[in-house]
Design a protein around this motif. Structure first.
Motif, mmCIF file in Angstrom:
data_model
loop_
_atom_site.group_PDB
_atom_site.id
_atom_site.type_symbol
_atom_site.label_atom_id
_atom_site.label_comp_id
_atom_site.label_asym_id
_atom_site.label_seq_id
_atom_site.Cartn_x
_atom_site.Cartn_y
_atom_site.Cartn_z
ATOM 1 N N VAL A 89 23.054 14.902 40.685
ATOM 2 C CA VAL A 89 22.645 14.168 39.487
ATOM 3 C C VAL A 89 23.079 12.707 39.596
ATOM 4 C CG1 VAL A 89 23.011 13.915 37.003
ATOM 5 C CG2 VAL A 89 22.590 16.184 37.983
ATOM 6 N N ALA A 90 24.308 12.487 40.048
ATOM 7 C CA ALA A 90 24.844 11.123 40.136
ATOM 8 C C ALA A 90 24.086 10.274 41.150
ATOM 9 C CB ALA A 90 26.329 11.168 40.482
ATOM 10 N N LEU A 91 23.616 10.903 42.229
ATOM 11 C CA LEU A 91 22.970 10.161 43.316
ATOM 12 C C LEU A 91 21.506 10.596 43.469
ATOM 13 C CD1 LEU A 91 25.873 10.315 45.933
ATOM 14 C CD2 LEU A 91 25.399 8.555 44.230
ATOM 15 N N ARG A 92 20.882 10.899 42.383
ATOM 16 C CA ARG A 92 19.541 11.476 42.367
ATOM 17 C C ARG A 92 18.480 10.558 42.974
ATOM 18 N NH1 ARG A 92 16.734 15.300 38.663
ATOM 19 N NH2 ARG A 92 14.508 14.879 38.878
ATOM 20 N N SER A 93 17.527 11.179 43.666
ATOM 21 C CA SER A 93 16.307 10.531 44.147
ATOM 22 C C SER A 93 15.149 11.493 43.927
ATOM 23 C CB SER A 93 16.405 10.192 45.642
ATOM 24 O OG SER A 93 17.479 9.322 45.913
ATOM 25 N N ASP A 94 13.950 10.991 44.075
ATOM 26 C CA ASP A 94 12.787 11.866 43.951
ATOM 27 C C ASP A 94 12.685 12.836 45.119
ATOM 28 O OD1 ASP A 94 12.032 10.669 41.575
ATOM 29 O OD2 ASP A 94 10.718 9.210 42.566
ATOM 30 N N LYS A 95 13.233 12.423 46.271
ATOM 31 C CA LYS A 95 13.207 13.268 47.464
ATOM 32 C C LYS A 95 14.626 13.590 47.902
ATOM 33 C CE LYS A 95 8.893 11.219 49.203
ATOM 34 N NZ LYS A 95 8.048 12.395 48.947
ATOM 35 N N LEU A 96 14.872 14.859 48.189
ATOM 36 C CA LEU A 96 16.183 15.309 48.654
ATOM 37 C C LEU A 96 16.031 15.917 50.038
ATOM 38 C CD1 LEU A 96 19.230 15.890 47.844
ATOM 39 C CD2 LEU A 96 18.433 18.207 47.372
ATOM 40 N N VAL A 97 16.725 15.355 51.012
ATOM 41 C CA VAL A 97 16.749 15.924 52.355
ATOM 42 C C VAL A 97 17.973 16.831 52.446
ATOM 43 C CG1 VAL A 97 16.876 15.451 54.823
ATOM 44 C CG2 VAL A 97 15.582 13.917 53.329
ATOM 45 N N PHE A 98 17.751 18.087 52.776
ATOM 46 C CA PHE A 98 18.794 19.124 52.770
ATOM 47 C C PHE A 98 19.102 19.513 54.208
ATOM 48 C CE2 PHE A 98 19.790 23.624 50.878
ATOM 49 C CZ PHE A 98 21.135 23.445 51.173
ATOM 50 N N THR A 99 20.360 19.309 54.638
ATOM 51 C CA THR A 99 20.750 19.619 56.009
ATOM 52 C C THR A 99 22.007 20.474 56.036
ATOM 53 O OG1 THR A 99 22.091 17.608 56.256
ATOM 54 C CG2 THR A 99 19.743 17.458 56.835
ATOM 55 N N GLY A 100 22.411 20.854 57.246
ATOM 56 C CA GLY A 100 23.540 21.760 57.410
ATOM 57 C C GLY A 100 23.051 23.187 57.573
ATOM 58 N N GLY A 101 23.930 24.055 58.042
ATOM 59 C CA GLY A 101 23.544 25.440 58.258
ATOM 60 C C GLY A 101 23.067 26.146 57.006
ATOM 61 N N VAL A 102 23.613 25.771 55.842
ATOM 62 C CA VAL A 102 23.231 26.408 54.581
ATOM 63 C C VAL A 102 21.763 26.149 54.256
ATOM 64 C CG1 VAL A 102 23.750 26.571 52.101
ATOM 65 C CG2 VAL A 102 25.606 26.258 53.746
ATOM 66 N N ALA A 103 21.228 25.040 54.744
ATOM 67 C CA ALA A 103 19.830 24.695 54.465
ATOM 68 C C ALA A 103 18.852 25.656 55.129
ATOM 69 C CB ALA A 103 19.546 23.261 54.927
ATOM 70 N N LEU A 104 19.314 26.462 56.063
ATOM 71 C CA LEU A 104 18.445 27.422 56.728
ATOM 72 C C LEU A 104 18.002 28.537 55.778
ATOM 73 C CD1 LEU A 104 20.374 27.692 60.119
ATOM 74 C CD2 LEU A 104 18.173 26.580 59.743
ATOM 75 N N GLY A 105 18.780 28.780 54.707
ATOM 76 C CA GLY A 105 18.405 29.769 53.704
ATOM 77 C C GLY A 105 17.587 29.127 52.600
ATOM 78 N N LYS A 106 16.889 29.963 51.818
ATOM 79 C CA LYS A 106 15.973 29.412 50.811
ATOM 80 C C LYS A 106 16.564 29.332 49.410
ATOM 81 C CE LYS A 106 13.787 33.789 49.459
ATOM 82 N NZ LYS A 106 12.503 34.517 49.285
ATOM 83 N N ALA A 107 17.637 30.084 49.121
ATOM 84 C CA ALA A 107 18.090 30.244 47.738
ATOM 85 C C ALA A 107 18.510 28.933 47.081
ATOM 86 C CB ALA A 107 19.232 31.248 47.672
#
Length: 252
Positions: free
Chosen positions: A201-219
């Protein structure tokens, strides 16, 4: 060949790239095993046996990560984690304005990027409750794989503990109460989302790039998309992002 190394708390990621553009090959090693099998301590620092790994043609070497302050790799340029992950996200997506979320083994990072530069950031490395290690522990309690855990997002059970250790006890209590594995797993994933949401929320943008091993899951991706109405982009190699950032680093 350009080589990038991300010395993670749980794993070491290595990529080889040609001309800072084309990913040629990549490897992931358990951290302790990597140091034990491929590292040799010298007076000058840690010498990595690239020939044994199969990367004998390294010409440019850049490193970052959890171990960068304690492990001095001989011949490597060391760059901050935040910079490496930002560069990796830009290289993988082509975006220059976005927010980056990286969930690692023992910390979480959120970086606001504007015009290809870091505008702001927040990190949480004080508690494992919003990291991959927490998810590994909770998957163990539920007796399911990490991959299966990462797939559940529907009807999450409310879990309120803010500590990873207390979270395990609370989860066991919910198991005793008779909740389904699916609902419990969704609840575990939702606790991650709740802990990272203030940073997003503090660093919000319209686009979020999600990385790291956790990003491999969909939840967690689904929680962010559903509740924050943000476009979530998972690059082709989310777990290798920091290493890619190192490989494309040109000294600027």
């Amino acid at each position: 060949m350009r080589c990038g190394i991300d010395l993670g708390s749980r794993s070491v990621k290595i990529v080889m790239m040609k001309d800072a553009k084309q990913l040629k090959t990549a490897s992931i090693y358990e951290t302790a095993k990597f140091y034990r099998d491929y590292g040799q301590r010298t007076d000058s620092g840690l010498v990595v046996d690239f020939a044994a790994i199969g990367y004998a043609d390294v010409t440019h070497l850049t490193a970052t990560g959890y171990g960068r302050n304690t492990i001095d790799i001989v011949g490597a340029t060391i760059i901050p984690e935040l910079k490496a992950h930002m560069l990796g996200a830009i290289a993988q997506t082509g975006l220059t304005d976005f927010t980056l979320l990286d969930l690692g083994g023992q910390d979480s990072k959120v970086i606001k990027v504007r015009k290809g530069r870091m505008a702001d950031f927040q990190t949480n490395d004080k508690c494992a409750a919003s990291t991959g290690r927490y998810l590994e522990n909770m998957a163990g309690v539920l007796d399911i794989s990490l991959e299966e855990l990462a797939g559940y997002s529907a009807d999450p059970v409310e879990l309120s503990a803010t500590c990873a250790i207390f979270g395990e006890s609370e989860l066991i209590g919910r198991i005793v109460e008779g909740y389904s594995t699916a609902a419990l797993a969704a609840g575990v994933n939702y606790t991650i989302y709740k802990r990272i949401k203030p940073m997003l929320v503090a660093l919000r943008s319209d686009k979020l790039v999600f990385t790291g091993g956790v990003a491999l899951g969909k939840a967690i991706r689904e929680f962010i998309t559903r509740e924050m109405d943000i476009e979530v982009i998972v690059p082709e190699h989310p777990q290798l992002n920091g290493a890619i950032g190192c490989a494309v680093y040109t000294g600027k």
